[in-house]
Design a protein around this motif. Structure first.
Motif, mmCIF file in Angstrom:
data_model
loop_
_atom_site.group_PDB
_atom_site.id
_atom_site.type_symbol
_atom_site.label_atom_id
_atom_site.label_comp_id
_atom_site.label_asym_id
_atom_site.label_seq_id
_atom_site.Cartn_x
_atom_site.Cartn_y
_atom_site.Cartn_z
ATOM 1 N N GLU A 150 13.469 -9.340 5.510
ATOM 2 C CA GLU A 150 12.267 -8.998 4.754
ATOM 3 C C GLU A 150 11.034 -9.729 5.296
ATOM 4 N N HIS A 151 11.179 -11.019 5.547
ATOM 5 C CA HIS A 151 10.039 -11.798 6.013
ATOM 6 C C HIS A 151 9.700 -11.482 7.469
ATOM 7 N N SER A 152 10.720 -11.169 8.239
ATOM 8 C CA SER A 152 10.461 -10.725 9.605
ATOM 9 C C SER A 152 9.672 -9.419 9.594
ATOM 10 N N ALA A 153 10.027 -8.529 8.669
ATOM 11 C CA ALA A 153 9.305 -7.250 8.559
ATOM 12 C C ALA A 153 7.832 -7.486 8.238
ATOM 13 N N ILE A 154 7.574 -8.368 7.278
ATOM 14 C CA ILE A 154 6.185 -8.673 6.912
ATOM 15 C C ILE A 154 5.456 -9.332 8.075
ATOM 16 N N PHE A 155 6.120 -10.260 8.739
ATOM 17 C CA PHE A 155 5.561 -10.942 9.904
ATOM 18 C C PHE A 155 5.153 -9.923 10.968
ATOM 19 N N ILE A 244 13.834 0.414 4.899
ATOM 20 C CA ILE A 244 12.531 -0.257 4.943
ATOM 21 C C ILE A 244 12.776 -1.719 4.574
ATOM 22 N N HIS A 245 12.510 -2.603 5.504
ATOM 23 C CA HIS A 245 12.873 -4.010 5.294
ATOM 24 C C HIS A 245 11.815 -4.770 4.504
ATOM 25 N N SER A 246 10.615 -4.296 4.498
ATOM 26 C CA SER A 246 9.533 -4.760 3.616
ATOM 27 C C SER A 246 8.243 -4.077 4.049
ATOM 28 N N MET A 247 7.192 -4.251 3.233
ATOM 29 C CA MET A 247 5.930 -3.548 3.475
ATOM 30 C C MET A 247 4.743 -4.461 3.191
ATOM 31 N N VAL A 248 3.612 -4.096 3.786
ATOM 32 C CA VAL A 248 2.339 -4.761 3.503
ATOM 33 C C VAL A 248 1.331 -3.699 3.097
ATOM 34 N N GLU A 249 0.682 -3.903 1.960
ATOM 35 C CA GLU A 249 -0.391 -3.016 1.524
ATOM 36 C C GLU A 249 -1.727 -3.708 1.766
ATOM 37 N N PHE A 250 -2.653 -2.990 2.398
ATOM 38 C CA PHE A 250 -3.948 -3.558 2.741
ATOM 39 C C PHE A 250 -5.020 -3.100 1.751
ATOM 40 N N VAL A 251 -6.166 -3.754 1.814
ATOM 41 C CA VAL A 251 -7.222 -3.499 0.826
ATOM 42 C C VAL A 251 -7.775 -2.077 0.895
ATOM 43 N N ASP A 252 -7.587 -1.401 2.029
ATOM 44 C CA ASP A 252 -8.073 -0.022 2.146
ATOM 45 C C ASP A 252 -7.040 0.992 1.667
ATOM 46 N N GLY A 253 -5.902 0.505 1.151
ATOM 47 C CA GLY A 253 -4.862 1.400 0.651
ATOM 48 C C GLY A 253 -3.793 1.740 1.662
ATOM 49 N N ALA A 254 -3.979 1.370 2.925
ATOM 50 C CA ALA A 254 -2.951 1.616 3.933
ATOM 51 C C ALA A 254 -1.730 0.736 3.650
ATOM 52 N N GLY A 260 14.359 -0.007 10.008
ATOM 53 C CA GLY A 260 15.445 -0.199 10.957
ATOM 54 C C GLY A 260 16.785 -0.176 10.243
ATOM 55 N N THR A 261 17.850 -0.083 11.014
ATOM 56 C CA THR A 261 19.183 -0.151 10.423
ATOM 57 C C THR A 261 19.425 -1.563 9.889
ATOM 58 N N PRO A 262 20.329 -1.726 8.921
ATOM 59 C CA PRO A 262 20.611 -3.072 8.384
ATOM 60 C C PRO A 262 21.411 -3.915 9.388
ATOM 61 N N ASP A 263 20.726 -4.499 10.340
ATOM 62 C CA ASP A 263 21.357 -5.295 11.395
ATOM 63 C C ASP A 263 20.526 -6.553 11.615
ATOM 64 N N MET A 264 21.082 -7.708 11.254
ATOM 65 C CA MET A 264 20.336 -8.962 11.349
ATOM 66 C C MET A 264 20.005 -9.366 12.783
#
Length: 388
Positions: A150-155, A244-254, A260-264
């Motif tokens: 999850e944190h790698s996805a956000i990174f 979907i391992h995680s997401m980021v929402e930006f101020v413009d709505g994007a 990816g597959t569940p593979d560490m």
């Protein structure tokens, strides 16, 4: 020039996957030191394959068993001193921190202060001492690269973006083995059922934490420190497919998501190679075969551990330390068959409501809170066990 890698927790799930990644790229990586618990057989296999210069095991007995098989070409130590020596090996340039639980904090902090790049798979390091660890990393000018999927996805989603443009981050959760169980069903939950994670292959402790949603709660606190965001900007949603391992929402709505597959091995390798990428033998994501992605809000009534983690994180100080320590003890007792599944959350709640928090604690105060919570949780567990 090859990255010289130290692996803390090399025989665990993340550690073994790290070894698999390294084995795919022998020209890119060289293992110089390994640390593990008591899995002698796996450590001997790793020593023969990677020929590290230094090894440490949890006990003297395990160290001696490894030394007998490894011969004189590798130095084998044991205990906390050995663990710290591995973490700060002078030839190492990158440390994969993959120990389970709060015992990962001292060696990870020592590695940071020794100027090593950190691949952080041990979330408890930031949960228990986030303010100390992040300050140490800033002072040493070393990167702490997240390895949790999850944190790698956000990174990855934040790479090249401005932090002030972030509206919120969204951590996805599989929901664990009991995501569709009612409270009545949870009262009958067994260890065997709790360990049957629907998507990921992980160690026992993390798998149980996934079933209680405590793992996601710990990840919320970790995300707060990694990305320097207030808890109001960190959300959790249940995503059963774990695509979907995680997401980021930006101020413009994007909204930017990493899929990816569940593979560490994917986030493990990215932490090792950042900012570049290397080929990796892993199943390709087939969106047509997948056909759908589902989401729902977490039920905090059925799974109150997530709610407790948010509250402990917002309270700050030693509260996250107590949350983590009490949970570790309760999960261990459940795995040994001494407690019911729902007793885990009850013990954590009792510890949090009893503890007198210390704000901006020192490492010594964090250790004291940790020990207090462990004893308190153990006493609670023994009291509960005697009543059944």
């Amino acid at each position: 020039m090859a990255e010289k890698v130290i692996i803390l927790g090399s025989t665990g799930s993340i550690g073994r996957s790290t070894c698999e990644v390294i084995a795919q790229h022998p020209d890119e990586f060289q293992v110089v030191a390994l640390a593990a618990g008591s899995n002698v057989e796996e450590m001997i296999r790793q020593v023969k394959q990677f020929k590290p210069k230094l090894v440490s095991m949890a006990t003297q007995e395990a160290a001696e068993a490894v030394q007998r098989e490894a011969g004189t070409n590798v130095k084998v130590l044991w205990g906390e001193e050995g663990l710290l020596e591995v973490a700060t090996h002078p030839e190492g340039t990158f440390v994969m921190s993959a120990l389970v639980g709060s015992r990962g904090l001292p060696p990870t902090l020592a590695a940071i202060r020794a100027g090593k790049k950190i691949g952080l798979a041990n979330k408890e390091t930031l949960v228990t001492a986030g303010h100390i660890v992040t300050q140490a990393a800033q002072e040493a000018n070393v990167p702490v690269i997240p390895v949790d999927s999850e944190h790698s996805a956000i990174f990855q989603c934040l790479n090249g973006e401005r932090r002030q443009d972030v509206r919120r981050i969204i951590l996805t959760a599989s929901g664990g083995a009991f995501r569709d169980w009612s409270r009545d069903q949870l009262r009958e939950a067994t260890v065997e059922k709790a360990l049957q994670h629907p998507n990921w292959s992980m160690g026992a402790k993390v798998t149980i934490d996934s079933a209680t949603l405590m793992n996601k709660g710990l990840e919320v606190i970790e995300a707060h420190w990694l990305f320097q965001l207030p808890y109001e900007q960190i959300d959790v949603i249940i995503h059963p497919q774990s695509i979907i391992h995680s997401m980021v929402e930006f101020v413009d709505g994007a909204v930017m998501a990493q899929l990816g597959t569940p593979d560490m091995k994917v986030p493990i390798q990215y932490s090792l190679t950042f900012p570049k990428r290397l080929p990796l033998r892993t199943p390709a994501l087939d969106l047509i075969a997948l056909s759908r992605l589902d989401f729902r809000a977490p039920d905090l009534q059925r799974f109150p551990c997530l709610k407790m983690a948010y509250e402990a994180g917002r309270s700050g100080g030693t509260m996250p330390t107590v949350l983590n320590a009490a949970n570790e003890v309760a999960v261990e007792c459940f795995l040994k068959g001494k407690l019911s599944f729902l007793s885990i959350e009850e013990i954590v709640e009792r510890a949090l409501s009893t503890h007198n928090p210390v704000q901006n604690p020192t490492l010594e105060e964090i250790e004291e809170a940790d020990q207090w919570a462990r004893k308190f949780a153990q006493d609670c567990a023994e009291s509960m066990a005697s009543m059944t």
